[in-house]
Design a protein around this motif. Structure first.
Motif, PDB file in Angstrom:
ATOM      1  N   GLU A  61       0.628  -1.275   0.173  1.00  0.00           N
ATOM      2  CA  GLU A  61      -0.051  -0.004  -0.012  1.00  0.00           C
ATOM      3  C   GLU A  61       0.902   1.302  -0.027  1.00  0.00           C
ATOM      4  N   ALA A  62       1.899   1.213   0.553  1.00  0.00           N
ATOM      5  CA  ALA A  62       2.745   2.407   0.526  1.00  0.00           C
ATOM      6  C   ALA A  62       3.298   2.557  -0.825  1.00  0.00           C
ATOM      7  N   PHE A  63       3.685   1.562  -1.521  1.00  0.00           N
ATOM      8  CA  PHE A  63       4.153   1.924  -2.836  1.00  0.00           C
ATOM      9  C   PHE A  63       3.177   2.503  -3.640  1.00  0.00           C
ATOM     10  N   LEU A  64       1.869   1.994  -3.739  1.00  0.00           N
ATOM     11  CA  LEU A  64       0.513   2.490  -4.486  1.00  0.00           C
ATOM     12  C   LEU A  64       0.421   3.808  -4.053  1.00  0.00           C
ATOM     13  N   ASN A  65       0.608   4.095  -2.728  1.00  0.00           N
ATOM     14  CA  ASN A  65       0.391   5.699  -2.381  1.00  0.00           C
ATOM     15  C   ASN A  65       1.587   6.658  -3.001  1.00  0.00           C
ATOM     16  N   ALA A  66       2.667   5.929  -2.923  1.00  0.00           N
ATOM     17  CA  ALA A  66       3.913   6.671  -3.508  1.00  0.00           C
ATOM     18  C   ALA A  66       3.593   6.930  -5.052  1.00  0.00           C
ATOM     19  N   VAL A  67       2.990   5.987  -5.752  1.00  0.00           N
ATOM     20  CA  VAL A  67       2.652   6.008  -7.259  1.00  0.00           C
ATOM     21  C   VAL A  67       1.679   7.202  -7.344  1.00  0.00           C
ATOM     22  N   TRP A  68       0.644   7.109  -6.617  1.00  0.00           N
ATOM     23  CA  TRP A  68      -0.472   8.252  -6.698  1.00  0.00           C
ATOM     24  C   TRP A  68      -0.017   9.657  -6.532  1.00  0.00           C
ATOM     25  N   LEU A  69       0.902   9.597  -5.461  1.00  0.00           N
ATOM     26  CA  LEU A  69       1.480  11.061  -4.925  1.00  0.00           C
ATOM     27  C   LEU A  69       2.202  11.355  -6.156  1.00  0.00           C
ATOM     28  N   THR A  70       3.343  10.673  -6.715  1.00  0.00           N
ATOM     29  CA  THR A  70       4.212  11.020  -7.688  1.00  0.00           C
ATOM     30  C   THR A  70       3.273  11.500  -8.963  1.00  0.00           C
ATOM     31  N   LEU A  71       2.260  10.827  -9.262  1.00  0.00           N
ATOM     32  CA  LEU A  71       1.294  11.322 -10.424  1.00  0.00           C
ATOM     33  C   LEU A  71       0.594  12.668 -10.118  1.00  0.00           C
ATOM     34  N   VAL A  72       0.099  12.938  -8.796  1.00  0.00           N
ATOM     35  CA  VAL A  72      -0.208  14.300  -8.333  1.00  0.00           C
ATOM     36  C   VAL A  72       0.776  15.138  -8.479  1.00  0.00           C
ATOM     37  N   PHE A  73       2.047  14.976  -8.135  1.00  0.00           N
ATOM     38  CA  PHE A  73       3.162  15.817  -7.911  1.00  0.00           C
ATOM     39  C   PHE A  73       3.468  16.170  -9.368  1.00  0.00           C
ATOM     40  N   THR A  74       3.495  15.308 -10.150  1.00  0.00           N
ATOM     41  CA  THR A  74       4.059  15.568 -11.717  1.00  0.00           C
ATOM     42  C   THR A  74       2.980  16.424 -12.451  1.00  0.00           C
ATOM     43  N   VAL A  75       1.659  16.146 -12.271  1.00  0.00           N
ATOM     44  CA  VAL A  75       0.539  16.817 -12.843  1.00  0.00           C
ATOM     45  C   VAL A  75       0.478  18.207 -12.316  1.00  0.00           C
ATOM     46  N   LEU A  76       0.565  18.367 -11.088  1.00  0.00           N
ATOM     47  CA  LEU A  76       0.376  19.704 -10.620  1.00  0.00           C
ATOM     48  C   LEU A  76       1.601  20.678 -10.793  1.00  0.00           C
ATOM     49  N   SER A  77       2.714  20.206 -10.623  1.00  0.00           N
ATOM     50  CA  SER A  77       3.835  21.178 -10.506  1.00  0.00           C
ATOM     51  C   SER A  77       4.446  21.182 -12.042  1.00  0.00           C
ATOM     52  N   SER A  78       4.351  20.199 -12.837  1.00  0.00           N
ATOM     53  CA  SER A  78       4.928  19.964 -13.992  1.00  0.00           C
ATOM     54  C   SER A  78       3.800  20.222 -15.469  1.00  0.00           C
ATOM     55  N   LEU A  79       2.959  19.348 -15.526  1.00  0.00           N
ATOM     56  CA  LEU A  79       2.262  19.620 -16.600  1.00  0.00           C
ATOM     57  C   LEU A  79       1.286  20.938 -16.711  1.00  0.00           C
ATOM     58  N   ILE A  80       0.892  21.274 -15.290  1.00  0.00           N
ATOM     59  CA  ILE A  80      -0.053  22.379 -14.947  1.00  0.00           C
ATOM     60  C   ILE A  80       0.721  23.723 -14.481  1.00  0.00           C
ATOM     61  N   GLY A  81       1.659  23.546 -13.620  1.00  0.00           N
ATOM     62  CA  GLY A  81       2.175  24.663 -12.960  1.00  0.00           C
ATOM     63  C   GLY A  81       3.408  25.217 -13.562  1.00  0.00           C
ATOM     64  N   GLN A  82       4.424  24.349 -13.916  1.00  0.00           N
ATOM     65  CA  GLN A  82       5.387  25.132 -14.683  1.00  0.00           C
ATOM     66  C   GLN A  82       5.237  25.538 -16.044  1.00  0.00           C
ATOM     67  N   ASN A  83       4.517  24.334 -16.811  1.00  0.00           N
ATOM     68  CA  ASN A  83       4.190  24.820 -18.249  1.00  0.00           C
ATOM     69  C   ASN A  83       3.266  25.957 -18.250  1.00  0.00           C
ATOM     70  N   THR A  84       2.372  26.034 -17.567  1.00  0.00           N
ATOM     71  CA  THR A  84       1.303  27.231 -17.712  1.00  0.00           C
ATOM     72  C   THR A  84       2.079  28.601 -17.352  1.00  0.00           C
ATOM     73  N   HIS A  85       2.773  28.393 -16.244  1.00  0.00           N
ATOM     74  CA  HIS A  85       3.325  29.673 -15.790  1.00  0.00           C
ATOM     75  C   HIS A  85       4.637  30.128 -16.442  1.00  0.00           C
ATOM     76  N   GLY A  86       5.131  28.961 -17.249  1.00  0.00           N
ATOM     77  CA  GLY A  86       6.234  29.361 -17.943  1.00  0.00           C
ATOM     78  C   GLY A  86       5.807  30.097 -19.271  1.00  0.00           C
ATOM     79  N   LEU A  87       4.769  29.798 -20.040  1.00  0.00           N
ATOM     80  CA  LEU A  87       4.168  30.209 -20.999  1.00  0.00           C
ATOM     81  C   LEU A  87       3.581  31.591 -20.651  1.00  0.00           C
ATOM     82  N   ALA A  88       3.055  31.795 -19.606  1.00  0.00           N
ATOM     83  CA  ALA A  88       2.173  32.951 -19.269  1.00  0.00           C
ATOM     84  C   ALA A  88       3.431  34.181 -18.939  1.00  0.00           C
ATOM     85  N   LEU A  89       4.561  33.675 -18.299  1.00  0.00           N
ATOM     86  CA  LEU A  89       5.665  34.434 -18.156  1.00  0.00           C
ATOM     87  C   LEU A  89       6.211  35.014 -19.383  1.00  0.00           C
TER      88      LEU A  89
END
Length: 306
Positions: free
Chosen positions: A81-109
């Protein structure tokens, strides 16, 4: 008159000695030999050894010799369960900080800085790039001081008479995602600045004359013309975000209760804190597989022409 047979020296030269064809293949690849040897020695060799370790029960302590266990480490991971939790948090972290955060803010700036004055561009670019070039550990300490209970964010909220909280305890994955956006947006900004500068000014001016507003120009002109830059930026940002370790380790150490423990931290915990090198290496291979899947998706999108 009897035709004279051509002299042997006047016949066509062999392909491997014809001056237009250059040297033979072994001669051409000879300068690449040192680079190939180094890649095999320092890249392919360690990867092959890690693949072998992932199928063993190698431990740091209490073991005289490892033994081959097949797919037991991978089976154990998908039942953990700890591994599955890490997989889920990795996807959340990647989507929020990379696909949405860095990409959107970089284009806006990048888009806003095109219309800003030179002093504003210089100041903004300097601030954003400074956050990017900071060592990951230093950036982690800065963001820890910002989000901690007695930190800068809560001081600002108290000054505004707004409710404060312990962000690293209540919303740890959002805190580390924001930290990664703050640190990594500069790369996206530089990529999109270069891409936007390649758009012909005549196309934008023609759209303005036709009455297209800013959002319509962005959606129908800008984004399609920089689509390949978007795909490249997403792929590079995603791979970098999947491997983030020091930033999260300094801020939360994966806690509390594993609520910010991504796959790199889970892998480190199993391999070096629990001394399960085989199991930790198997997790690392699964992380490599996740990154490969993302890369295949992005390369598939980049293959399609505008």
């Amino acid at each position: 008159m009897t035709a004279t047979a051509p002299h042997p020296r006047l016949t066509k030269a062999p392909e491997d000695t014809h001056p237009a064809r250059g040297p033979r293949l072994p001669v051409r690849i000879l300068p690449l030999t040192p680079a190939v040897v180094l890649l095999l020695l320092f890249l392919a060799g360690p990867i092959a050894y890690c693949v072998y370790i992932a199928f063993t029960d190698l431990q740091l302590t209490g073991q005289a010799q490892e033994s081959f266990v097949g797919f037991d480490n991978f089976t154990r991971a998908f039942g953990d369960e700890a591994f599955l939790n890490a997989v889920w948090l990795t996807l959340v972290f990647t989507v929020l900080s990379s696909l949405i955060g860095q990409n959107t803010h970089g284009l806006a700036l990048a888009a806003l800085m095109r219309r800003a004055s030179k002093p504003v561009r210089t100041l903004t670019g300097g601030i954003v790039v400074t956050a990017w070039v900071l060592p990951e550990v230093v950036a982690g300490f800065l963001l820890y001081a910002f989000f901690r209970r007695e930190g800068t964010l809560n001081a600002i909220l108290d000054w505004l008479h707004l409710p404060s909280q312990n962000w690293l305890f209540t919303l740890p994955i959002l805190a580390v995602s924001f930290a990664n956006v703050w640190r990594g947006t500069a790369f996206s900004m530089l990529v999109y600045s270069a891409a936007l500068n390649e758009i012909p000014q005549e196309i934008t001016e023609a759209a303005e004359v036709d009455g297209a507003g800013g959002w319509r120009r962005l959606w129908h002109i800008t984004l399609p013309m920089i689509r390949r830059s978007i795909g490249t930026n997403l792929m590079l940002n995603t791979l970098q975000t999947l491997s983030v370790f020091g930033l999260i380790w300094v801020m939360t150490r994966g806690g509390p209760g594993g609520r910010s423990q991504t796959l790199p931290l889970f892998m480190y915990e199993q391999a070096f804190q629990n001394s399960l090198i085989g199991y930790g290496t198997a997790v690392a291979l699964l992380l490599l597989l996740v990154g490969s899947l993302f890369s295949l998706v992005y390369l598939r999108l980049l293959r399609t022409e505008v």
